[in-house]
Design a protein around this motif. Structure first.
Motif, mmCIF file in Angstrom:
data_model
loop_
_atom_site.group_PDB
_atom_site.id
_atom_site.type_symbol
_atom_site.label_atom_id
_atom_site.label_comp_id
_atom_site.label_asym_id
_atom_site.label_seq_id
_atom_site.Cartn_x
_atom_site.Cartn_y
_atom_site.Cartn_z
ATOM 1 N N ARG A 25 0.908 -1.232 -0.011
ATOM 2 C CA ARG A 25 0.002 0.049 0.101
ATOM 3 C C ARG A 25 1.025 1.286 0.132
ATOM 4 O O ARG A 25 0.562 2.171 -0.667
ATOM 5 N N ILE A 26 1.809 1.123 0.728
ATOM 6 C CA ILE A 26 2.746 2.344 0.920
ATOM 7 C C ILE A 26 3.371 2.697 -0.295
ATOM 8 O O ILE A 26 3.628 3.638 -0.875
ATOM 9 N N GLY A 27 3.948 1.452 -1.073
ATOM 10 C CA GLY A 27 4.452 1.624 -2.422
ATOM 11 C C GLY A 27 3.458 2.277 -3.399
ATOM 12 O O GLY A 27 3.931 2.917 -4.250
ATOM 13 N N LYS A 28 2.379 1.797 -3.260
ATOM 14 C CA LYS A 28 1.426 2.436 -4.360
ATOM 15 C C LYS A 28 1.165 4.059 -4.050
ATOM 16 O O LYS A 28 1.054 4.819 -4.804
ATOM 17 N N ASP A 29 1.260 4.276 -2.739
ATOM 18 C CA ASP A 29 0.980 5.754 -2.340
ATOM 19 C C ASP A 29 2.216 6.556 -2.673
ATOM 20 O O ASP A 29 1.906 7.794 -3.316
#
Length: 239
Positions: A25-29
């Motif tokens: 999720r952080i990577g996508k953010d």
């Protein structure tokens, strides 16, 4: 305490529960933040916020730097933020936030989860009005008093401020994110993490058997790699 406090207490330990899911999720953010405002955190407030959140879930610095570098590559595709709305069994409204690079896949998957778990996918606007879109900040509590923080940040949009064992939490309307972030940075108050949540205006109590029915759908949604957050109107235990 207000609704934000009860909501946070009920959801504690549920959000970012799996480390691998958190990093995804952080990577996508990071990709979305870099595509929107560039790779320099000093000039990109959204990216600064994501990096803070990465630290909060113990994402290694090397991972963050690699993600920023990858997102800066023009060949790296972007993710589109798409919201799905529908109903779980027993009249529970469900709002699903996704970040996807393949909308056709995501639509098909989300629809199948609803259909296979006795729910129904609704149209845009069918349930979103049942949730208040909020922003939140967790700040370092050292040397700060929650009541004083609340008084000082009311003018910037803060509506609810409370402390827990991990710091002081500030809740405000979605639109107040930029103003509060800027003021915290101006005052050099350490932001531990920040984000957005959708708090149900009214929740519905269910029996244990009914809760199991709803949780089957919620778990399927939350396990999907395209899904960032799932919100619902089922009353959760705050114990």
């Amino acid at each position: 305490m207000g609704r934000a406090f009860e909501f946070r207490k009920a959801r504690k330990m549920k959000r970012w529960s799996a480390m691998s899911k958190a990093f995804t999720r952080i990577g996508k953010d990071i990709v979305m933040a870099v595509k929107e405002g560039g790779p320099d955190p000093a000039s990109n407030s959204r990216l600064r916020a994501v990096i803070q959140n990465a630290k909060a879930v113990n994402m290694p610095k090397d991972n963050v730097e690699r993600a920023i570098k990858k997102a800066s590559d023009k060949s790296q595709g972007d993710y589109k933020e798409v919201i799905f709305e529908g109903y779980a069994p027993h009249g529970i409204a469900v709002l699903v936030e996704t970040a996807t690079d393949n909308n056709t896949r995501t639509v098909a998957n989300v629809r199948s989860y609803f259909n296979k778990n006795n729910g129904s996918l609704g149209t845009s606007g069918s349930v979103v009005f049942m949730f208040d879109h909020t922003c939140n900040f967790r700040i370092n509590a050292e040397g700060l008093d929650p009541e004083e923080v609340e008084l000082e940040f009311i003018d910037f949009g803060a509506e609810e401020v409370f402390a827990d064992e991990d710091g002081i939490l500030i809740y405000a309307p979605f639109e107040s994110f930029g103003a509060i972030q800027a003021e915290l940075e101006t005052r050099e108050i350490e932001i531990l993490s920040s984000g957005f949540e959708r708090i149900p205006q009214v929740t519905k109590p269910l029996s244990a058997e009914q809760i199991t029915d709803v949780e089957k759908l919620l778990e399927k949604l939350d396990d999907d790699d395209d899904v960032q957050n799932v919100y619902h109107t089922m009353q959760e235990s705050t114990e």
